[in-house]
Write an enzyme that holds these catalytic residues in place. Structure first.
Site, PDB file in Angstrom:
ATOM      1  N   THR A 115      56.183   0.867 -61.882  1.00  0.00           N
ATOM      2  CA  THR A 115      57.418   0.432 -61.247  1.00  0.00           C
ATOM      3  C   THR A 115      57.663   1.034 -59.895  1.00  0.00           C
ATOM      4  O   THR A 115      57.037   2.009 -59.512  1.00  0.00           O
ATOM      5  CB  THR A 115      58.549   0.921 -62.163  1.00  0.00           C
ATOM      6  OG1 THR A 115      58.295   0.409 -63.438  1.00  0.00           O
ATOM      7  CG2 THR A 115      59.902   0.530 -61.695  1.00  0.00           C
ATOM      8  N   ASP A 126      62.228  -2.962 -58.896  1.00  0.00           N
ATOM      9  CA  ASP A 126      61.444  -4.205 -58.827  1.00  0.00           C
ATOM     10  C   ASP A 126      61.499  -4.845 -60.222  1.00  0.00           C
ATOM     11  O   ASP A 126      62.217  -4.349 -61.093  1.00  0.00           O
ATOM     12  CB  ASP A 126      60.009  -3.899 -58.414  1.00  0.00           C
ATOM     13  CG  ASP A 126      59.226  -3.257 -59.553  1.00  0.00           C
ATOM     14  OD1 ASP A 126      58.200  -3.820 -59.975  1.00  0.00           O
ATOM     15  OD2 ASP A 126      59.672  -2.183 -60.024  1.00  0.00           O
ATOM     16  N   ARG A 156      58.533  -6.188 -62.057  1.00  0.00           N
ATOM     17  CA  ARG A 156      57.233  -6.498 -62.668  1.00  0.00           C
ATOM     18  C   ARG A 156      56.948  -5.524 -63.809  1.00  0.00           C
ATOM     19  O   ARG A 156      57.040  -4.306 -63.636  1.00  0.00           O
ATOM     20  CB  ARG A 156      56.139  -6.412 -61.611  1.00  0.00           C
ATOM     21  CG  ARG A 156      54.719  -6.526 -62.193  1.00  0.00           C
ATOM     22  CD  ARG A 156      53.668  -6.371 -61.133  1.00  0.00           C
ATOM     23  NE  ARG A 156      53.596  -7.546 -60.268  1.00  0.00           N
ATOM     24  CZ  ARG A 156      52.737  -7.680 -59.269  1.00  0.00           C
ATOM     25  NH1 ARG A 156      51.882  -6.722 -59.002  1.00  0.00           N
ATOM     26  NH2 ARG A 156      52.736  -8.768 -58.525  1.00  0.00           N
ATOM     27  N   LYS A 163      65.003  -3.795 -65.088  1.00  0.00           N
ATOM     28  CA  LYS A 163      64.746  -2.356 -65.193  1.00  0.00           C
ATOM     29  C   LYS A 163      65.986  -1.510 -64.968  1.00  0.00           C
ATOM     30  O   LYS A 163      65.927  -0.288 -65.098  1.00  0.00           O
ATOM     31  CB  LYS A 163      63.670  -1.948 -64.187  1.00  0.00           C
ATOM     32  CG  LYS A 163      62.364  -2.665 -64.453  1.00  0.00           C
ATOM     33  CD  LYS A 163      61.247  -2.162 -63.606  1.00  0.00           C
ATOM     34  CE  LYS A 163      60.050  -3.079 -63.741  1.00  0.00           C
ATOM     35  NZ  LYS A 163      58.924  -2.663 -62.934  1.00  0.00           N
ATOM     36  N   GLY A 171      57.991   3.828 -66.572  1.00  0.00           N
ATOM     37  CA  GLY A 171      57.165   4.394 -67.632  1.00  0.00           C
ATOM     38  C   GLY A 171      56.936   3.344 -68.706  1.00  0.00           C
ATOM     39  O   GLY A 171      56.799   2.169 -68.416  1.00  0.00           O
ATOM     40  N   SER A 219      55.317   4.149 -60.019  1.00  0.00           N
ATOM     41  CA  SER A 219      54.052   4.136 -59.280  1.00  0.00           C
ATOM     42  C   SER A 219      54.271   3.816 -57.803  1.00  0.00           C
ATOM     43  O   SER A 219      53.485   4.215 -56.945  1.00  0.00           O
ATOM     44  CB  SER A 219      53.107   3.115 -59.906  1.00  0.00           C
ATOM     45  OG  SER A 219      53.751   1.856 -59.989  1.00  0.00           O
ATOM     46  N   ASP A 227      52.273  -1.465 -53.632  1.00  0.00           N
ATOM     47  CA  ASP A 227      51.839  -0.901 -54.909  1.00  0.00           C
ATOM     48  C   ASP A 227      51.478  -2.042 -55.855  1.00  0.00           C
ATOM     49  O   ASP A 227      52.232  -3.000 -56.005  1.00  0.00           O
ATOM     50  CB  ASP A 227      52.972  -0.055 -55.508  1.00  0.00           C
ATOM     51  CG  ASP A 227      52.623   0.456 -56.883  1.00  0.00           C
ATOM     52  OD1 ASP A 227      53.493   0.410 -57.764  1.00  0.00           O
ATOM     53  OD2 ASP A 227      51.467   0.890 -57.085  1.00  0.00           O
ATOM     54  N   SER A 235      53.891  -2.711 -58.929  1.00  0.00           N
ATOM     55  CA  SER A 235      55.237  -3.247 -58.701  1.00  0.00           C
ATOM     56  C   SER A 235      55.111  -4.592 -58.041  1.00  0.00           C
ATOM     57  O   SER A 235      54.170  -4.850 -57.287  1.00  0.00           O
ATOM     58  CB  SER A 235      56.042  -2.341 -57.780  1.00  0.00           C
ATOM     59  OG  SER A 235      55.919  -1.009 -58.167  1.00  0.00           O
TER      60      SER A 235
END
Lengths: 273, 251
Positions: free
Chosen positions: A39, A55, A57, A71, A85, A167, A204, A207
């Site tokens: 994330t 985000d 995803r 999220k 996580g 991430s 990233d 994400s």
């Protein structure tokens, strides 16, 4: 007597299988994957409160499992929490603590405080010694003012004016570190948060998809779901899809089963209720 | 009375087939302050008198009507401390249901679980029954509902009910004035009039408590709103009450 032979199940989390799992991975067994959110989540404090961003995803290894997941979790009317996580862990832990906060509100008759949510979350995570893989950005506004905290899976916390996790946190932090200042207005804050999440989305792999934003001020909150959708699906064929013709039908013959088989009723018991 | 030999242990039946401790618990309820509830076509109102032992008591600290969930409230007659225990347990049960099913608990389910707790204390060793009867008012998918739960653990759904000191007069009064298509405003008015019937002294916004739930399914409680009391020339009390600006529990 045989009372000792009867095993009273121990309360609390049983760590027995963790040792076995560690031993198996050392021997080379690949552990089953789980849904990580991989994330970018961020939060910042602006002049009137707190803005959280995330985000959308959710990944399962290299595969995108959910292109538009949520999220930013509800904790209390004035407190929201972003989770990175393992998706199940973040959902379960935020649900659980949200429930505890609600009971606490009924008991005290007061609005929940961010530090209460913080302490409940960190105690829970510490009790599970990092096995609950939830990295959280907790933000809210209560009687003592706006607060923003990060919580790590092992139970440590930080209190910050701006924070990123997941991430994509480095990509997002790069934006914050260069452009954050105190006393941002609401629109400036939302733009900065959106910019940071977009930086995570585009730089990233873990994400992607859309940007969710949540603005919390004293006495009100705004949950901007899919505030920005920079990844629309543009590849749908306008002609539609056609498939080649199937095998040709040469002959159709229908034979009712009664001509071939005798169906006899044998006194039949009705099915008992 | 032959029963008195059997009135010390809760878990022993008397020869007449009663559990005398539960009878005594009902007596404790009957000597508590009057409380009542009325189910209207578009909501439920519960009310109680709030007689404090002395004028020195800070009446804002006393809250007899409590919220269990955003759409269910409760009032009691009998022993206050016992009701606090039940309220706490009920809130937790409602929250556990919500966590498990992601749905607000239906009123009947919560009443059933509260009644089960009360029944537990009539069949265990070393404990005594709760000395309270509860009136649970809620609004869910089945509409407005009013339940009474007794110390024995039995529960009933009522259109209008009263408990406590003045119960027989109050019930007679309610029987006369209750109509099936009553609206909430009328129900509140009737509730206050019923309380006034058995009230010793001057009734005012400070010595009664009112809880209301209407179609928006949000339970509201009175002490924190303005309740003006006007005494008309005929001596009839008219209470005007802007309960929409009432204290709403934090969600």
């Amino acid at each position: 007597m045989s009372t000792e032979a009867m095993d009273v199940p121990k309360t609390g989390f049983s760590f027995d299988l963790c040792r076995r799992n560690d031993m198996l991975t050392k021997k080379g067994l690949k552990s089953p994957g789980y849904l990580k959110t991989g994330t970018t989540i961020v939060g910042l404090i602006f002049e009137n409160g707190v803005i959280l961003g995330a985000d959308t995803r959710a990944t399962e290894g290299p595969i995108v499992a959910d292109k538009n997941c949520e999220k930013i979790h509800y904790m209390a009317p004035n407190i929201y929490c972003c989770g990175a996580g393992t998706a199940a862990d973040t959902e379960a832990v935020t649900d659980n603590i949200s429930s505890q906060l609600k009971l606490h509100r009924y008991h005290t008759g007061r609005e929940s405080r961010v530090v209460t949510a913080l302490t409940l979350l960190k105690s829970h995570l510490f009790r599970y010694q990092g096995h609950v893989s939830a990295a959280l950005v907790l933000g809210g506004v209560d009687v003592t003012g706006p607060h923003l905290h990060t919580i790590y899976p092992h139970g440590s916390t930080d209190t910050l004016p701006f924070a990123t996790m997941g991430s994509g946190s480095l990509a997002a932090m790069a934006i914050f570190e260069s452009e954050y200042r105190e006393g941002l207005t609401r629109d400036e804050g939302v733009n900065l948060v959106t910019k940071a999440i977009c930086s995570g989305i585009f730089n990233d792999l873990g994400s992607g998809s859309n940007v969710d934003v949540c603005v919390i001020e004293k006495g009100k909150k705004e949950y901007l779901r899919n505030h920005l959708t920079p990844n629309p699906r543009t590849y749908i064929s306008s002609k539609g899809y056609t498939f080649s013709k199937k095998t040709e039908v040469l002959l159709t013959k229908i034979t009712p089963l009664k001509e071939l088989v005798d169906v006899v009723q044998v006194g039949g018991d009705a099915m008992e209720e | 009375m032959g029963d008195s030999q059997y009135s010390f242990s809760l878990t022993t039946f008397s020869p007449s087939g009663k559990l005398v401790q539960i009878e005594h618990a009902l007596t404790a309820v009957g000597s508590g302050q009057t409380s009542l509830g009325i189910k209207a076509s578009n909501g439920v109102v519960i009310a109680t008198e709030k007689k404090l032992p002395s004028i020195l008591v800070d009446e804002t600290s006393v809250q007899k009507i409590q919220i269990l969930t955003p759409n269910i409230g409760v009032v009691y007659s009998g022993m206050g401390p016992d009701s606090r225990v039940l309220v706490r347990k009920s809130r937790k049960q409602a929250e556990q249901y919500n966590l498990l099913y992601k749905e607000p608990i239906p009123v009947t389910q919560l009443v059933r679980e509260t009644a089960a707790v009360m029944q537990e204390f009539t069949q265990s060793g070393g404990v005594r029954p709760f000395g309270v009867s509860l009136l649970v008012a809620g609004y869910d998918d089945k509409g407005p509902q009013l339940y009474q739960v007794d110390p024995s653990g039995s529960y009933f759904s009522w259109k209008a009910s009263a408990m406590g000191k003045n119960v027989s007069n109050a019930k007679t009064f309610l029987e006369k004035r209750y109509t099936d298509d009553m609206e909430l405003e009328d129900a509140i008015h009737t509730a206050i009039l019923t309380l006034k019937e058995g009230f010793e002294g001057q009734i005012s916004g400070k010595n009664i408590e009112i809880g209301v739930i209407e179609a928006d399914r949000t339970f509201r409680r009175s002490p924190d709103c303005s309740s003006n009391r006007r005494l008309s020339s005929r001596g009839r009390v008219a209470v005007s009450f802007s309960f929409r600006r009432c204290f709403k529990y934090p969600e």
